[in-house]
Design a protein around this motif. Structure first.
Motif, PDB file in Angstrom:
ATOM      1  N   GLU A 175       0.849  -1.203   0.000  1.00 22.86           N
ATOM      2  CA  GLU A 175       0.000   0.000   0.000  1.00 22.86           C
ATOM      3  C   GLU A 175       0.877   1.243   0.000  1.00 22.86           C
ATOM      4  O   GLU A 175       1.837   1.331   0.783  1.00 22.86           O
ATOM      5  CB  GLU A 175      -0.922   0.005   1.211  1.00 22.86           C
TER       6      GLU A 175
ATOM      7  N   SER B  68      -4.230   6.910   1.872  1.00 22.01           N
ATOM      8  CA  SER B  68      -3.871   5.810   0.981  1.00 22.01           C
ATOM      9  C   SER B  68      -4.087   6.226  -0.466  1.00 22.01           C
ATOM     10  O   SER B  68      -5.137   6.764  -0.817  1.00 22.01           O
ATOM     11  CB  SER B  68      -4.714   4.583   1.289  1.00 22.01           C
TER      12      SER B  68
ATOM     13  N   THR C  39       0.986   5.132   0.830  1.00 22.34           N
ATOM     14  CA  THR C  39       0.279   6.147   1.625  1.00 22.34           C
ATOM     15  C   THR C  39       1.128   7.389   1.760  1.00 22.34           C
ATOM     16  O   THR C  39       2.343   7.371   1.539  1.00 22.34           O
ATOM     17  CB  THR C  39      -0.052   5.593   3.030  1.00 22.34           C
TER      18      THR C  39
ATOM     19  N   THR D 221      -2.995   0.387  -3.912  1.00 24.27           N
ATOM     20  CA  THR D 221      -2.157  -0.792  -3.632  1.00 24.27           C
ATOM     21  C   THR D 221      -1.720  -1.444  -4.941  1.00 24.27           C
ATOM     22  O   THR D 221      -2.309  -1.197  -6.003  1.00 24.27           O
ATOM     23  CB  THR D 221      -2.932  -1.828  -2.787  1.00 24.27           C
TER      24      THR D 221
END
Length: 517
Positions: free
Chosen positions: A289, A298, A291, A301
């Protein structure tokens, strides 16, 4: 006397190199030294596990990491693969030569003495046997009756006028040399390993789905799935580890089996064992992920295969380009900064360039097992790469064992066992009979089990009307009397002394050449 010593010295000087080598290996002391040396070196080989028994594909690092400096010294001295070393095999070869020469030196005289043992043995020799009986007023018919009784007991008979030799169980006298032959066969089985293609033993480490071709055995093996279970949640006690293995010749599957410990797959004279596994798990696949480091927002992914990483990934509107990938990363400023220990993803390290339209690419590290190093390498990162899902796997360790010398070794063990049975459970028995001046003299000898010999002797002589006898105690050798210099006498007195007739010693010794040595 001096002339005899001079001739002996000349013979010793005339010995060739072959004679000296023969005499060296014919010595029992030399054989004992070789056996003790083999025993001591074998003990050294058991201090730490041999290379073919360690759970690691890198013995050089394994001995150092597991046993420290002594383990590293053990590896460098060659003791970690001692039983295949040239000096250990040389000791085994010397033992074989010693066995051959010692056996020839002793078995040939034994064979000749048994082959040439007299039938008409001297009466004085028969009377000296531990089992002895006699019958007065005997005739040739008594010898015939004795021969008939012994033939029923499966004795082999030899006859001469007024004499009989009955013998059985000669083979046990050669039991020790049969053991020597068995040992030589076992040693030959050891040296079969030196024939190209006759011996192979090595560990093959496979990831799940990986296939490796082993040239030495002529086929490949593939790991189609590995199972690892533990008794506890802390994963400290292993319950089982098993592998679905397939054997390939070219691209064709020739054999498959679910391998468990102690149940190998046999193919083409080769055994494939489930031997071990790598206790350190490796990264297989994961979900990463992206971020914002400050806000925690976020951006998306992406999935990554640690065994086959792609050149670029997409996380939302961001593109992540692979700059560097280290499957087993290690940071060491003394060795030049960042490098990888191996090609296997035990501790992956990724250096990615993160960008999006209208933004300058930013390079940063991702180290799932060492986030503190990640922070140390880049404290001003704008983004954070976090592994949110991961699939781990362990590498299976399969042992491939091919040894064409094993049937030879088993044959040698069977021969040794046969020799031991002959030595301990069978006896060489002989009975002599001699008719002289109307008296039948009967004597018996055996290599062991005098109680059984006594019973058989008495049963054979009972029809002749001879009372049962028991074996006489074994006579101890008499101590030699100290030599005293003869007193000098005048020549005249010596001439007046009556000459005494010497007792012939050959009568006692004759016929003894076939007795127990």
């Amino acid at each position: 006397m001096q002339q005899a010593e001079t001739q002996k010295q000349k013979k010793q000087k005339q010995k060739s190199l072959f004679d000296h080598v023969w005499d060296f290996f014919a010595s029992v002391r030399v054989a004992i030294v070789i056996i003790v040396s083999l025993a001591l070196t074998a003990i050294l080989g058991t201090i730490y596990p041999q290379e073919n028994a360690i759970p690691s594909p890198n013995p050089e690092f394994y001995y150092m990491d597991t046993y420290g400096k002594t383990g590293d010294l053990y590896y460098r001295l060659g003791l970690s693969d001692m039983y295949n070393s040239w000096w250990f095999l040389t000791l085994v070869l010397m033992l074989a030569i010693s066995l051959i020469i010692c056996s020839i030196e002793r078995v040939v005289p034994l064979y000749k003495s048994l082959k040439n043992q007299p039938v008409a043995r001297k009466v004085i020799a028969i009377r000296s046997d531990r089992l002895y009986a006699s019958k007065d007023g005997a005739e040739e018919a008594d010898i015939d009756l004795l021969a008939a009784q012994l033939k029923k007991k499966r004795y082999k008979l030899r006859r001469e006028s007024g004499a009989l030799l009955a013998e059985k169980g000669r083979l046990p006298r050669f039991g020790a040399y049969i053991i020597h032959i068995g040992l030589l066969i076992i040693i030959a089985g050891v040296f079969v390993r030196l024939i190209p293609g006759a011996y192979f033993s090595d560990m093959v480490w496979l990831k799940e789905g990986e296939r490796k071709y082993v040239d030495e055995v002529g086929f490949g093996v593939e790991n189609n799935g590995f199972e690892l279970e533990f008794y506890d949640k802390a994963q400290t006690r292993v319950k089982k580890y098993e592998t679905d293995v397939a054997v390939y010749v070219g691209d064709e599957v020739k054999a498959t089996q679910h391998l468990i410990v102690n149940e190998p797959l046999k193919f083409n004279h080769t055994l494939i064992f489930q031997n071990s596994y790598d206790p350190n798990p490796m990264f297989k696949k994961g979900k990463v992920e992206l971020t914002d480091k400050k806000t925690g927002k976020s951006f998306g992914t992406f999935d990554i295969d640690f065994n086959d990483p792609q050149q670029s990934y997409k996380a939302g509107e961001y593109t992540l380009t692979m700059v560097n990938y280290y499957p087993d990363i290690k940071v060491d400023p003394d060795k030049g900064g960042v490098f990888t220990n191996s090609r296997d993803p035990y501790n992956p390290g990724l250096q990615l360039a993160i960008s999006k339209p209208g933004m300058e690419p930013q390079t940063q590290w991702m180290m799932p097992l060492a986030p503190f190093v990640e922070e140390m390498l880049g404290q001003d990162y704008q983004f954070k790469l976090q592994l949110v899902q991961v699939e781990l796997f362990n590498m299976t360790g399969l042992r491939l064992q091919k040894d064409l010398g094993i049937p030879v070794v088993y044959t040698g063990c069977a021969v040794v066992l046969w020799g031991l049975v002959l030595c301990f459970y069978f006896q060489h028995r002989r009975i002599w009979a001699r008719l002289e001046d109307g008296v039948l003299h009967i004597g018996a000898n055996t290599s062991k089990n005098w109680l059984g010999m006594s019973k058989e002797f008495n049963k054979a002589t009972a029809p002749l009307g001879i009372e049962a006898v028991t074996a006489k105690p074994k006579s101890k050798p008499k101590a030699k009397a100290p030599k005293v210099a003869p007193k000098q006498e005048p020549q005249q007195e010596l001439q007046q002394e009556p000459q005494q007739e010497e007792t012939p010693q050959s009568d006692v010794s004759q016929g003894k050449e076939g007795t127990e040595q």
